[in-house]
Design a protein around this motif. Structure first.
Motif, PDB file in Angstrom:
ATOM      1  N   PHE A   1       0.837  -1.192   0.000  1.00 32.95           N
ATOM      2  CA  PHE A   1       0.000   0.000   0.000  1.00 32.95           C
ATOM      3  C   PHE A   1       0.878   1.249   0.000  1.00 32.95           C
ATOM      4  O   PHE A   1       1.602   1.492   0.969  1.00 32.95           O
ATOM      5  N   PRO A   2       0.815   2.048  -1.058  1.00 34.83           N
ATOM      6  CA  PRO A   2       1.675   3.242  -1.140  1.00 34.83           C
ATOM      7  C   PRO A   2       1.539   4.196   0.047  1.00 34.83           C
ATOM      8  O   PRO A   2       2.528   4.779   0.494  1.00 34.83           O
ATOM      9  N   PHE A   3       0.339   4.346   0.591  1.00 36.17           N
ATOM     10  CA  PHE A   3       0.197   5.264   1.721  1.00 36.17           C
ATOM     11  C   PHE A   3       0.926   4.759   2.964  1.00 36.17           C
ATOM     12  O   PHE A   3       1.387   5.550   3.786  1.00 36.17           O
ATOM     13  N   LEU A   4       1.081   3.438   3.094  1.00 34.70           N
ATOM     14  CA  LEU A   4       1.858   2.905   4.216  1.00 34.70           C
ATOM     15  C   LEU A   4       3.357   3.030   3.944  1.00 34.70           C
ATOM     16  O   LEU A   4       4.148   3.233   4.867  1.00 34.70           O
ATOM     17  N   TRP A   5       3.751   2.913   2.684  1.00 35.32           N
ATOM     18  CA  TRP A   5       5.148   3.165   2.309  1.00 35.32           C
ATOM     19  C   TRP A   5       5.529   4.586   2.720  1.00 35.32           C
ATOM     20  O   TRP A   5       6.602   4.826   3.248  1.00 35.32           O
ATOM     21  N   ASP A   6       4.622   5.530   2.470  1.00 39.67           N
ATOM     22  CA  ASP A   6       4.879   6.928   2.842  1.00 39.67           C
ATOM     23  C   ASP A   6       5.092   7.068   4.349  1.00 39.67           C
ATOM     24  O   ASP A   6       5.907   7.880   4.787  1.00 39.67           O
ATOM     25  N   VAL A   7       4.378   6.281   5.133  1.00 35.84           N
ATOM     26  CA  VAL A   7       4.533   6.344   6.590  1.00 35.84           C
ATOM     27  C   VAL A   7       5.926   5.859   7.004  1.00 35.84           C
ATOM     28  O   VAL A   7       6.620   6.531   7.763  1.00 35.84           O
ATOM     29  N   VAL A   8       6.343   4.704   6.497  1.00 34.22           N
ATOM     30  CA  VAL A   8       7.640   4.169   6.938  1.00 34.22           C
ATOM     31  C   VAL A   8       8.811   4.966   6.377  1.00 34.22           C
ATOM     32  O   VAL A   8       9.921   4.863   6.893  1.00 34.22           O
ATOM     33  N   GLN A   9       8.562   5.761   5.334  1.00 37.99           N
ATOM     34  CA  GLN A   9       9.615   6.598   4.759  1.00 37.99           C
ATOM     35  C   GLN A   9       9.542   8.049   5.241  1.00 37.99           C
ATOM     36  O   GLN A   9      10.383   8.863   4.858  1.00 37.99           O
TER      37      GLN A   9
ATOM     38  N   LEU B   1      16.817   0.712   8.872  1.00 38.09           N
ATOM     39  CA  LEU B   1      16.183  -0.065   7.819  1.00 38.09           C
ATOM     40  C   LEU B   1      14.830  -0.538   8.330  1.00 38.09           C
ATOM     41  O   LEU B   1      14.741  -1.102   9.421  1.00 38.09           O
ATOM     42  N   CYS B   2      13.791  -0.323   7.558  1.00 38.65           N
ATOM     43  CA  CYS B   2      12.471  -0.856   7.908  1.00 38.65           C
ATOM     44  C   CYS B   2      12.410  -2.288   7.425  1.00 38.65           C
ATOM     45  O   CYS B   2      12.289  -2.551   6.231  1.00 38.65           O
ATOM     46  N   TRP B   3      12.513  -3.232   8.328  1.00 37.60           N
ATOM     47  CA  TRP B   3      12.518  -4.655   8.011  1.00 37.60           C
ATOM     48  C   TRP B   3      11.094  -5.190   7.868  1.00 37.60           C
ATOM     49  O   TRP B   3      10.810  -6.048   7.063  1.00 37.60           O
ATOM     50  N   GLY B   4      10.216  -4.694   8.690  1.00 39.12           N
ATOM     51  CA  GLY B   4       8.830  -5.138   8.655  1.00 39.12           C
ATOM     52  C   GLY B   4       7.943  -4.074   9.259  1.00 39.12           C
ATOM     53  O   GLY B   4       8.426  -3.148   9.903  1.00 39.12           O
ATOM     54  N   SER B   5       6.675  -4.186   9.020  1.00 41.23           N
ATOM     55  CA  SER B   5       5.744  -3.204   9.580  1.00 41.23           C
ATOM     56  C   SER B   5       4.437  -3.896   9.930  1.00 41.23           C
ATOM     57  O   SER B   5       4.033  -4.843   9.266  1.00 41.23           O
TER      58      SER B   5
ATOM     59  N   MET C   1       5.722   0.225  14.043  1.00 44.66           N
ATOM     60  CA  MET C   1       6.689  -0.189  13.045  1.00 44.66           C
ATOM     61  C   MET C   1       7.836  -0.886  13.736  1.00 44.66           C
ATOM     62  O   MET C   1       8.366  -0.380  14.708  1.00 44.66           O
ATOM     63  N   GLU C   2       8.188  -2.060  13.256  1.00 45.12           N
ATOM     64  CA  GLU C   2       9.338  -2.764  13.775  1.00 45.12           C
ATOM     65  C   GLU C   2      10.534  -2.312  12.953  1.00 45.12           C
ATOM     66  O   GLU C   2      10.579  -2.500  11.746  1.00 45.12           O
ATOM     67  N   LEU C   3      11.491  -1.691  13.613  1.00 44.06           N
ATOM     68  CA  LEU C   3      12.636  -1.131  12.920  1.00 44.06           C
ATOM     69  C   LEU C   3      13.917  -1.717  13.462  1.00 44.06           C
ATOM     70  O   LEU C   3      14.030  -1.991  14.645  1.00 44.06           O
ATOM     71  N   ALA C   4      14.871  -1.906  12.600  1.00 41.27           N
ATOM     72  CA  ALA C   4      16.171  -2.434  12.994  1.00 41.27           C
ATOM     73  C   ALA C   4      17.247  -1.432  12.625  1.00 41.27           C
ATOM     74  O   ALA C   4      17.215  -0.879  11.539  1.00 41.27           O
TER      75      ALA C   4
END
Length: 108
Positions: free
Chosen positions: A56-64, A81-85, A103-106
């Motif tokens: 989903f592009p709108f979720l991509w915008d959130v993690v970026q 790095l966003c490994w998973g969300s 967001m799970e971030l590493a």
């Protein structure tokens, strides 16, 4: 980032209630969640709750979002790095501030 937030992360492994967007932006994000649920059914995020930001592009915008990435980098360092969300919308009866995005971030 305050020392309290850093201590909370060190103790609990996460932080919460860190403001990263306006109430209007949050409301727009919730509306997008609801549009997806209306089109694809309420269980869609349960079925695709591993890396929804890739679908989903709108979720991509959130993690970026630079504001979110900057806050994470303050804790983990600059290699993020966003490994998973995992995204969820809580019950509609709750006030907007109770709805969450996790967001799970590493860090590297």
């Amino acid at each position: 980032m305050t020392e309290d937030i850093m201590q909370s992360y060190a103790r609990d492994g996460y932080v919460s209630a860190v403001p990263v967007m306006t109430e209007t932006e949050a409301a727009e994000l919730v509306a997008k969640f609801e549009q997806v649920e209306e089109r694809l059914g309420p269980s869609i995020f349960k079925l695709l709750n591993v890396k929804g930001h890739l679908l989903f592009p709108f979720l991509w915008d959130v993690v970026q979002d630079a504001r979110i990435v900057a806050r994470v980098a303050e804790i983990l360092g600059p290699d993020v790095l966003c490994w998973g969300s995992s995204f969820f919308a809580s019950k509609r009866a709750l006030p907007m501030w109770c709805r969450g995005i996790r967001m799970e971030l590493a860090g590297g």
